[in-house]
Design a protein around this motif. Structure first.
Motif, PDB file in Angstrom:
ATOM      1  N   PRO A 435       0.807  -1.228   0.000  1.00  0.00           N
ATOM      2  CA  PRO A 435       0.000   0.000   0.000  1.00  0.00           C
ATOM      3  C   PRO A 435       0.840   1.279   0.000  1.00  0.00           C
ATOM      4  O   PRO A 435       0.460   2.278  -0.625  1.00  0.00           O
ATOM      5  CB  PRO A 435      -0.838  -0.124   1.284  1.00  0.00           C
ATOM      6  N   GLN A 436       1.971   1.274   0.700  1.00  0.00           N
ATOM      7  CA  GLN A 436       2.807   2.466   0.733  1.00  0.00           C
ATOM      8  C   GLN A 436       3.338   2.794  -0.668  1.00  0.00           C
ATOM      9  O   GLN A 436       3.420   3.963  -1.064  1.00  0.00           O
ATOM     10  CB  GLN A 436       3.983   2.284   1.695  1.00  0.00           C
ATOM     11  N   THR A 437       3.709   1.762  -1.429  1.00  0.00           N
ATOM     12  CA  THR A 437       4.193   1.985  -2.791  1.00  0.00           C
ATOM     13  C   THR A 437       3.108   2.634  -3.637  1.00  0.00           C
ATOM     14  O   THR A 437       3.373   3.592  -4.385  1.00  0.00           O
ATOM     15  CB  THR A 437       4.637   0.656  -3.425  1.00  0.00           C
ATOM     16  N   PHE A 438       1.895   2.117  -3.535  1.00  0.00           N
ATOM     17  CA  PHE A 438       0.794   2.682  -4.331  1.00  0.00           C
ATOM     18  C   PHE A 438       0.510   4.124  -3.915  1.00  0.00           C
ATOM     19  O   PHE A 438       0.321   5.003  -4.766  1.00  0.00           O
ATOM     20  CB  PHE A 438      -0.465   1.836  -4.170  1.00  0.00           C
ATOM     21  N   ASP A 439       0.467   4.385  -2.616  1.00  0.00           N
ATOM     22  CA  ASP A 439       0.188   5.740  -2.145  1.00  0.00           C
ATOM     23  C   ASP A 439       1.261   6.717  -2.607  1.00  0.00           C
ATOM     24  O   ASP A 439       0.965   7.813  -3.084  1.00  0.00           O
ATOM     25  CB  ASP A 439       0.090   5.768  -0.619  1.00  0.00           C
ATOM     26  N   ARG A 440       2.518   6.312  -2.470  1.00  0.00           N
ATOM     27  CA  ARG A 440       3.607   7.246  -2.771  1.00  0.00           C
ATOM     28  C   ARG A 440       3.873   7.387  -4.267  1.00  0.00           C
ATOM     29  O   ARG A 440       4.475   8.378  -4.694  1.00  0.00           O
ATOM     30  CB  ARG A 440       4.875   6.860  -2.014  1.00  0.00           C
ATOM     31  N   MET A 441       3.429   6.436  -5.049  1.00  0.00           N
ATOM     32  CA  MET A 441       3.599   6.627  -6.491  1.00  0.00           C
ATOM     33  C   MET A 441       2.715   7.768  -6.983  1.00  0.00           C
ATOM     34  O   MET A 441       2.976   8.379  -8.014  1.00  0.00           O
ATOM     35  CB  MET A 441       3.301   5.339  -7.263  1.00  0.00           C
ATOM     36  N   LYS A 442       1.666   8.079  -6.221  1.00  0.00           N
ATOM     37  CA  LYS A 442       0.784   9.176  -6.582  1.00  0.00           C
ATOM     38  C   LYS A 442       1.241  10.503  -5.991  1.00  0.00           C
ATOM     39  O   LYS A 442       0.937  11.560  -6.536  1.00  0.00           O
ATOM     40  CB  LYS A 442      -0.641   8.873  -6.114  1.00  0.00           C
ATOM     41  N   SER A 443       1.983  10.465  -4.884  1.00  0.00           N
ATOM     42  CA  SER A 443       2.333  11.705  -4.199  1.00  0.00           C
ATOM     43  C   SER A 443       3.801  12.089  -4.305  1.00  0.00           C
ATOM     44  O   SER A 443       4.137  13.261  -4.169  1.00  0.00           O
ATOM     45  CB  SER A 443       1.978  11.584  -2.707  1.00  0.00           C
ATOM     46  N   ASP A 444       4.684  11.128  -4.548  1.00  0.00           N
ATOM     47  CA  ASP A 444       6.120  11.385  -4.445  1.00  0.00           C
ATOM     48  C   ASP A 444       6.852  11.436  -5.780  1.00  0.00           C
ATOM     49  O   ASP A 444       8.036  11.744  -5.806  1.00  0.00           O
ATOM     50  CB  ASP A 444       6.792  10.306  -3.588  1.00  0.00           C
ATOM     51  N   PHE A 445       6.184  11.135  -6.868  1.00  0.00           N
ATOM     52  CA  PHE A 445       6.867  11.039  -8.150  1.00  0.00           C
ATOM     53  C   PHE A 445       6.289  12.042  -9.144  1.00  0.00           C
ATOM     54  O   PHE A 445       5.067  12.170  -9.271  1.00  0.00           O
ATOM     55  CB  PHE A 445       6.769   9.620  -8.722  1.00  0.00           C
ATOM     56  N   LEU A 446       7.170  12.721  -9.850  1.00  0.00           N
ATOM     57  CA  LEU A 446       6.764  13.641 -10.912  1.00  0.00           C
ATOM     58  C   LEU A 446       6.967  12.935 -12.245  1.00  0.00           C
ATOM     59  O   LEU A 446       8.093  12.615 -12.631  1.00  0.00           O
ATOM     60  CB  LEU A 446       7.609  14.914 -10.860  1.00  0.00           C
ATOM     61  N   TYR A 447       5.882  12.686 -12.942  1.00  0.00           N
ATOM     62  CA  TYR A 447       5.968  11.978 -14.217  1.00  0.00           C
ATOM     63  C   TYR A 447       6.123  12.978 -15.353  1.00  0.00           C
ATOM     64  O   TYR A 447       5.400  13.973 -15.420  1.00  0.00           O
ATOM     65  CB  TYR A 447       4.723  11.106 -14.414  1.00  0.00           C
ATOM     66  N   PRO A 448       7.055  12.744 -16.265  1.00  0.00           N
ATOM     67  CA  PRO A 448       7.330  13.733 -17.316  1.00  0.00           C
ATOM     68  C   PRO A 448       6.207  13.817 -18.326  1.00  0.00           C
ATOM     69  O   PRO A 448       5.458  12.862 -18.550  1.00  0.00           O
ATOM     70  CB  PRO A 448       8.609  13.198 -17.966  1.00  0.00           C
ATOM     71  N   GLY A 449       6.107  14.987 -18.956  1.00  0.00           N
ATOM     72  CA  GLY A 449       5.112  15.169 -19.992  1.00  0.00           C
ATOM     73  C   GLY A 449       5.613  14.764 -21.360  1.00  0.00           C
ATOM     74  O   GLY A 449       4.835  14.371 -22.220  1.00  0.00           O
ATOM     75  N   LEU A 450       6.928  14.865 -21.596  1.00  0.00           N
ATOM     76  CA  LEU A 450       7.496  14.562 -22.907  1.00  0.00           C
ATOM     77  C   LEU A 450       8.538  13.455 -22.871  1.00  0.00           C
ATOM     78  O   LEU A 450       8.615  12.656 -23.802  1.00  0.00           O
ATOM     79  CB  LEU A 450       8.137  15.816 -23.507  1.00  0.00           C
ATOM     80  N   ALA A 451       9.378  13.430 -21.853  1.00  0.00           N
ATOM     81  CA  ALA A 451      10.452  12.436 -21.799  1.00  0.00           C
ATOM     82  C   ALA A 451       9.877  11.034 -21.938  1.00  0.00           C
ATOM     83  O   ALA A 451       8.882  10.689 -21.297  1.00  0.00           O
ATOM     84  CB  ALA A 451      11.234  12.569 -20.492  1.00  0.00           C
ATOM     85  N   ASP A 452      10.499  10.212 -22.778  1.00  0.00           N
ATOM     86  CA  ASP A 452       9.950   8.914 -23.165  1.00  0.00           C
ATOM     87  C   ASP A 452      10.539   7.813 -22.285  1.00  0.00           C
ATOM     88  O   ASP A 452      11.744   7.593 -22.268  1.00  0.00           O
ATOM     89  CB  ASP A 452      10.268   8.640 -24.632  1.00  0.00           C
ATOM     90  N   ARG A 453       9.665   7.086 -21.587  1.00  0.00           N
ATOM     91  CA  ARG A 453      10.104   5.996 -20.714  1.00  0.00           C
ATOM     92  C   ARG A 453       9.586   4.633 -21.191  1.00  0.00           C
ATOM     93  O   ARG A 453       9.634   3.658 -20.446  1.00  0.00           O
ATOM     94  CB  ARG A 453       9.634   6.258 -19.277  1.00  0.00           C
TER      95      ARG A 453
END
Length: 511
Positions: A435-453
């Motif tokens: 659950p901590q991983t799911f919660d923090r993936m929404k609050s702790d990570f900035l996902y790029p708008g253009l950079a390709d992953r």
């Protein structure tokens, strides 16, 4: 006014939106990068004080000389205006530290000081890269307005400083007032413009008062500042700009007190010598602004630049520039002054790999050194001689990552995860379902708008397009649809009745 989101759902993009909010808290603070220690900074400042006291500044206009001499300064036989150490000390004690620059919407407000970091545009480029042909042309008032509304739509470009020069304006007066209008019409973020002569300051202030709804309303929430380059180094005032500084301070406009010594050209070739001279020149302007208005919102803008000694041109993307900028920022913080600097002045002509590494290096170091305002971070190319619309979009992605890198590391029982680690190694052997991983993936990570992953296979299947292609598409889309209505019709009508506004109303609406 709602901004257009840079994140768009595309069929060739993973559905990251399903993970929740894309932007974590980006209240950022720098100052953990130390190029110099306190003893070194004290030695540099001591030399600066000596330069001001013993050699002073030449070409001081009468109004500046009168202010400084009335406060204890002296004009030498060589007509150099000197600043005694006690005057420097009094000014440093009296200058405001609580400077805040506002947007016309509260979410764009920027409090300076204490390592707070804000990044934005700037550059005053005379050329722009055509988005459809990769050729340069002269810039116009329409380009300036387009740059402002593009910045308005980009979440990580936090303020708009004049990015291009409206070269289709016939006079300095038309240039200054139309630049002010186009910037205010294009964005509700804080705006930085300039004034060629002191008599233009009153018109700029009048425009701000009309937009704000009165002088007192603007004073309560100043949404426009003047960039003022009051020095023509070495140790020489630029008389018109120095008079602009006095006029702006007295008019209640926030003042960016900027200096641009070129290391090895208009300042010493050593980092220490360049810093000492730049500090002296910048303090001379800060003192003048304070004497003109003890309540002035003045921002220390020492921004020494590096010269490529092989050609005499600027080397804004060099490692030496990144080092010098961070050191100058650290010296400003040593003095406890709200400050600004330049970073991101790549020498590349297009938004390519060279531009990427040169911008990221200098901006990251300035941010981690704790620069309050970092200008020229988005859209600039060719040593600040050119601007690029697709570069704004790419740089917005980069700035988000840099701002995220300033986040503090939380150390607590919850984040150290000792119990979770023990349970996980005895069960699933991974943390993906926790659950901590799911919660923090929404609050702790900035996902790029253009950079390709994506994977290589997915990238190839969708056309193998590079970041410039996608940035051009997004910049074109924003410019075609984002026309923020930042000026009420009655206010706009008043501005057009009062001033000679050259930006057509039809240019400011969606076709």
């Amino acid at each position: 006014m709602r901004q257009m989101s840079v994140r768009r759902k595309r069929r060739d993009r993973p559905a990251e939106d399903a993970a929740g909010p894309q932007v974590p808290d980006l209240a950022t603070k720098g100052g953990r990068l130390a190029i110099l220690d306190d003893t070194e900074m004290a030695r540099i400042h001591e030399v600066s004080v000596t330069l001001l006291a013993e050699f002073g500044m030449s070409d001081a206009p009468p109004i500046v000389a009168e202010l400084v001499c009335a406060a204890g300064g002296r004009m030498t036989e060589e007509q150099r205006l000197t600043f005694p150490p006690d005057l420097v000390a009094r000014a440093l004690a009296g200058l405001r530290r609580d400077v805040a620059l506002c947007g016309r919407l509260p979410e764009h407000d920027m409090a300076l000081g204490d390592g707070a970091v804000h990044v934005g545009s700037g550059g005053a480029a005379p050329m722009i890269l055509n988005i459809d042909s990769d050729t340069y042309r002269e810039t116009t008032l329409g380009d300036l307005y387009d740059a402002a509304r593009l910045v308005d739509a980009l979440p990580h470009v936090q303020f708009f400083a004049r990015s291009v020069v409206a070269r289709d304006m016939d006079t300095d007066s038309l240039l200054d007032i139309n630049t002010c209008y186009a910037a205010l019409a294009g964005t509700t973020k804080h705006v930085f413009v300039s004034a060629a002569f002191p008599e233009h300051v009153a018109d700029i202030a009048k425009m701000c008062h009309i937009v704000a709804g009165g002088r007192e309303a603007f004073a309560a929430r100043p949404f426009l500042s003047l960039n003022i380059n009051h020095v023509a180094p070495p140790m020489r005032f630029s008389p018109d700009a120095a008079e602009v500084l006095v006029a702006a301070a007295r008019a209640g406009l926030p003042c960016m007190v900027n200096t641009f010594g070129q290391m090895g050209a208009s300042s010493p070739v050593t980092v220490a010598g360049c810093l000492a001279q730049s500090n002296a020149e910048t303090l001379a302007g800060m003192i003048v602004a304070w004497l003109a208005n003890p309540d002035v919102h003045a921002v220390y803008g020492a921004r020494p630049m590096v010269t490529d000694l092989r050609s005499g041109g600027m080397a804004g993307g060099s490692g030496e520039q990144a080092l010098l900028t961070a050191a100058a920022t650290q010296l400003a913080r040593f003095l406890g002054l709200p400050n600004s600097t330049i970073a991101g002045a790549t020498d590349s002509k297009i938004p390519d790999a060279q531009a990427g590494y040169e911008k990221a290096l200098s901006i990251t170091m300035a941010a981690h050194a704790g620069a309050n305002l970092i200008t020229q971070t988005a859209g600039m190319q060719a040593g600040l001689m050119g601007a690029s619309m697709e570069a704004y979009v790419i740089d917005n992605d980069m700035l988000g990552a840099i701002r995220r890198s300033l986040a503090p590391v939380e150390i607590s029982l919850d984040t150290l995860c000792a119990t979770m680690i023990a349970k996980t190694i005895r069960s699933d052997g991974h943390f993906l379902g926790h659950p901590q991983t799911f919660d923090r993936m929404k609050s702790d990570f900035l996902y790029p708008g253009l950079a390709d992953r994506r994977s290589i296979a997915d990238w190839q299947a969708s056309g193998a397009r590079d970041i410039r292609v996608q940035a051009k598409e997004l910049a074109t889309e924003i410019l075609a649809g984002h026309f923020p209505q930042t000026l009420a019709p009655a206010v706009d009508a008043t501005l057009r009745e009062t001033f000679d506004i050259r930006l057509p109303v039809a240019r400011m609406t969606k076709p």
